[in-house]
Write a protein that holds these residues in place. Structure first.
Motif, short mmCIF file in Angstrom:
data_model
loop_
_atom_site.label_atom_id
_atom_site.label_comp_id
_atom_site.label_asym_id
_atom_site.label_seq_id
_atom_site.Cartn_x
_atom_site.Cartn_y
_atom_site.Cartn_z
N MET A 1 -7.43 -7.28 -9.64
CA MET A 1 -7.06 -6.37 -10.09
C MET A 1 -7.84 -4.72 -9.62
SD MET A 1 -4.81 -6.42 -13.10
CE MET A 1 -5.32 -7.04 -14.60
N SER A 2 -8.89 -5.45 -8.99
CA SER A 2 -9.43 -4.68 -8.32
C SER A 2 -9.03 -3.60 -7.22
CB SER A 2 -10.59 -5.44 -6.89
OG SER A 2 -10.62 -5.06 -6.36
N ARG A 4 -10.45 -2.07 -4.61
CA ARG A 4 -10.96 -1.59 -3.11
C ARG A 4 -11.96 -2.78 -3.02
NH1 ARG A 4 -10.84 0.12 1.21
NH2 ARG A 4 -8.47 1.54 0.49
N ILE A 5 -12.06 -3.89 -3.09
CA ILE A 5 -13.22 -4.84 -2.58
C ILE A 5 -13.82 -4.73 -1.59
CG2 ILE A 5 -13.97 -7.64 -2.78
CD1 ILE A 5 -10.72 -8.18 -4.02
N GLU A 6 -15.33 -4.74 -1.54
CA GLU A 6 -15.93 -3.49 -0.21
C GLU A 6 -16.98 -4.95 0.15
OE1 GLU A 6 -16.01 1.16 0.32
OE2 GLU A 6 -16.06 1.02 -1.99
N ASN A 7 -17.36 -5.45 -0.86
CA ASN A 7 -18.80 -6.35 0.05
C ASN A 7 -17.55 -7.60 0.05
OD1 ASN A 7 -17.59 -7.14 -2.37
ND2 ASN A 7 -19.41 -6.89 -3.56
N CYS A 39 3.08 -18.56 -14.25
CA CYS A 39 3.22 -20.28 -14.54
C CYS A 39 1.75 -20.23 -15.21
CB CYS A 39 3.28 -21.47 -13.61
SG CYS A 39 3.01 -22.75 -13.98
N THR A 40 1.97 -20.67 -16.24
CA THR A 40 0.84 -20.66 -17.37
C THR A 40 0.33 -22.08 -17.58
OG1 THR A 40 0.88 -18.57 -17.91
CG2 THR A 40 -0.69 -19.73 -19.39
N VAL A 41 -0.91 -22.03 -17.34
CA VAL A 41 -1.49 -23.71 -18.03
C VAL A 41 -1.86 -23.22 -19.32
CG1 VAL A 41 -3.05 -25.58 -18.35
CG2 VAL A 41 -1.66 -24.91 -15.42
N ALA A 68 -10.52 -26.23 -12.37
CA ALA A 68 -10.14 -24.77 -12.65
C ALA A 68 -10.63 -24.02 -12.71
CB ALA A 68 -11.11 -25.44 -14.39
N ALA A 69 -9.90 -22.76 -12.63
CA ALA A 69 -10.73 -21.29 -11.23
C ALA A 69 -9.56 -20.62 -11.99
CB ALA A 69 -10.00 -22.17 -10.20
N THR A 70 -9.88 -20.12 -13.11
CA THR A 70 -8.62 -19.45 -14.18
C THR A 70 -9.25 -18.35 -14.34
OG1 THR A 70 -9.27 -20.96 -16.30
CG2 THR A 70 -6.65 -21.29 -15.47
N GLY A 71 -10.13 -18.68 -13.81
CA GLY A 71 -11.20 -16.89 -14.13
C GLY A 71 -11.29 -16.01 -15.88
N ALA A 72 -11.50 -14.90 -15.87
CA ALA A 72 -11.46 -14.14 -17.00
C ALA A 72 -11.36 -12.95 -16.86
CB ALA A 72 -13.78 -13.67 -16.87
N SER A 73 -10.66 -12.91 -18.57
CA SER A 73 -9.79 -11.61 -18.65
C SER A 73 -10.72 -10.73 -19.94
CB SER A 73 -8.67 -11.86 -19.33
OG SER A 73 -8.73 -12.42 -21.06
N TYR A 74 -9.54 -9.21 -19.74
CA TYR A 74 -10.71 -7.89 -19.81
C TYR A 74 -11.06 -8.21 -21.55
CZ TYR A 74 -9.65 -7.70 -15.13
OH TYR A 74 -9.86 -8.48 -14.06
N ARG A 75 -11.83 -7.96 -22.01
CA ARG A 75 -12.11 -6.87 -23.74
C ARG A 75 -11.24 -5.88 -23.58
NH1 ARG A 75 -17.75 -8.76 -22.83
NH2 ARG A 75 -18.05 -10.90 -23.45
N GLY A 117 -17.88 1.93 -11.59
CA GLY A 117 -17.49 2.72 -11.15
C GLY A 117 -17.00 2.89 -9.83
N GLN A 118 -16.44 1.21 -9.36
CA GLN A 118 -15.12 1.91 -7.78
C GLN A 118 -13.99 2.12 -8.61
OE1 GLN A 118 -14.47 -3.13 -7.97
NE2 GLN A 118 -16.23 -3.37 -6.49
N ALA A 119 -13.30 1.97 -9.95
CA ALA A 119 -12.23 2.77 -10.29
C ALA A 119 -12.76 4.05 -10.26
CB ALA A 119 -11.98 2.56 -11.63
N VAL A 253 -15.04 -23.95 -11.11
CA VAL A 253 -15.58 -22.90 -10.33
C VAL A 253 -14.82 -21.10 -10.34
CG1 VAL A 253 -15.31 -24.69 -8.94
CG2 VAL A 253 -13.26 -23.13 -8.77
N GLY A 254 -15.65 -20.86 -10.14
CA GLY A 254 -15.93 -18.99 -10.19
C GLY A 254 -16.11 -18.51 -11.13
N ASP A 255 -15.47 -17.08 -11.41
CA ASP A 255 -15.39 -16.55 -13.13
C ASP A 255 -15.52 -17.14 -14.24
OD1 ASP A 255 -15.56 -14.38 -11.10
OD2 ASP A 255 -14.44 -13.39 -12.44
N VAL A 256 -14.56 -18.57 -14.20
CA VAL A 256 -14.52 -19.69 -15.94
C VAL A 256 -16.04 -20.26 -15.49
CG1 VAL A 256 -13.91 -21.18 -14.87
CG2 VAL A 256 -13.27 -20.44 -17.35
N VAL A 264 -15.83 -12.39 -5.38
CA VAL A 264 -15.31 -13.06 -4.86
C VAL A 264 -15.76 -14.19 -4.14
CG1 VAL A 264 -13.26 -12.52 -3.23
CG2 VAL A 264 -13.10 -10.97 -4.85
N ALA A 265 -16.68 -13.94 -3.27
CA ALA A 265 -17.41 -14.39 -2.54
C ALA A 265 -17.62 -15.65 -2.19
CB ALA A 265 -18.02 -13.68 -1.14
N ALA A 266 -18.08 -15.18 -3.97
CA ALA A 266 -18.92 -16.70 -4.77
C ALA A 266 -17.68 -17.46 -5.35
CB ALA A 266 -19.71 -15.89 -6.15
#
Ligand SMILES: Cc1cc2nc3c(=O)[nH]c(=O)nc-3n(C[C@H](O)[C@H](O)[C@H](O)COP(=O)(O)OP(=O)(O)OC[C@H]3O[C@@H](n4cnc5c(N)ncnc54)[C@H](O)[C@@H]3O)c2cc1C
Length: 290
Positions: A1-2, A4-7, A39-41, A68-75, A117-119, A253-256, A264-266
């Protein structure tokens, strides 16, 4: 969704989330990973010593270990008529596509973090006049300094602090938003409302298989208490491996993951490190009483 990832290391000119994902798919296929999309789990269970992932088409995939690397979704904003304009003036990402739809019209970006800020900067570069709405009074509280400086230096970006979006208006498409701030209600013309107000972890599919923190992020290794680990771990006679959840063989791992750095790097680093834990887990479980 980003937009531009600059870092992220290796992309000095930045890269969009979509392009990075496309490249990752090509790379994964090169290593012969089997990809299934879309495909949704829907849930996770266990059967005969295997974890079983159930997919929305009814099929099941069993594995000795699952990451599990399913991240997070927006409020979503609590503003009247929000749902009337979602996908038609209300956006949760600012990419070339949304910028193209809004053209040079005024837009409102909501949120005080780096994504907002990026947006704001991205939309401004596309020719929009941008109003950045934050609930708090300090833009620097949750946003990186480099973004704050660029926003403050740009006369085409107006920051409205201690302000919330209360209502949306328009006919077929979004035409205006009502803000409530220190001066009461203000109506602004608006072709695009970009919402970046935080995320909910995508952990519901874990179905109670793993202990979560109070916000629903998945707890792993050192964050797990003896109570959360429960009796099954006593018979295993080992502690959870790095990134292992309260369910042996299930990794997150990741956002979840609770306490992860939402970058991203993390996420990439955690994903690759967790594979080492998977190998260790498989070695443990192939032992006679593992
Ligand atoms: C607008 C925006 C801008 C950002 N900018 C930056 C930046 O500039 N730099 C930076 O380092 N980080 C940035 N981030 C944060 C970064 O994108 C995340 O930290 C990173 O993508 C986390 O990776 P992940 O693999 O954990 O989760 P994600 O990248 O969110 O991937 C999770 C995937 O799992 C899928 N999924 C979820 N639930 C299910 C399910 N039940 N079944 C199947 N699939 C499912 C999702 O659809 C998604 O494809 C930004 C985030 C946003 C939203």
């Amino acid at each position: 969704m980003s937009s531009r990832i600059e870092n992220y290391l290796g992309f000095p000119m930045g890269i969009s989330g979509a392009e990075l994902t496309q490249r990752a798919i090509i790379q994964a296929e090169k290593f012969e990973a089997s990809l299934t999309a879309p495909c949704t789990v829907v849930s996770l269970g266990s059967c005969a010593g295997h974890l079983v992932v159930r997919l929305s088409d009814g099929s099941e995939v069993a594995g000795r270990a699952v990451i599990a690397a399913t991240g997070a979704s927006y409020r979503r904003l609590e503003a009247s008529r929000l749902s009337d304009f979602e996908g038609n003036g209300v956006y949760y990402a600012a990419t070339d596509m949304e910028a193209g739809i809004c053209g040079p019209s005024p837009v409102v970006v909501v949120g005080g973090g780096n994504s907002a800020g990026q947006a704001a900067i991205f939309l401004r570069q596309g020719g929009c006049r941008v109003t950045l709405v934050i609930r708090g009074d300090d833009l620097g509280k949750d946003m990186s300094r480099y973004l704050v400086e660029r926003i403050e230096a740009d006369s085409q970006i107006t920051v409205r602090a201690r302000t919330t979006v209360v209502a949306l208006d328009g006919h077929e498409t979004l035409g205006a938003v009502r803000l409530n701030g220190p001066d009461g209600n203000v109506d602004l013309p608006c072709a695009g409302l970009f919402s970046f107000i935080g995320a909910e972890p995508s952990s519901g599919w874990l179905n109670g298989c793993a202990a979560l923190d109070d916000q629903g992020f998945v707890l792993t290794d050192l964050s797990l208490t003896a109570e959360q680990l429960g009796q099954s771990w006593q018979t295993l006679a080992r502690s959870p491996l790095p990134f292992e959840t309260s369910h042996p063989g299930l990794f997150a791992v990741g956002d979840v993951r609770s306490g992860s750095t939402k970058r991203v790097a993390a996420a990439v680093g955690e994903g690759s490190s967790s594979v080492r834990s998977v190998h260790q887990f498989l070695a443990f479980s192939s032992r006679p009483n593992g």
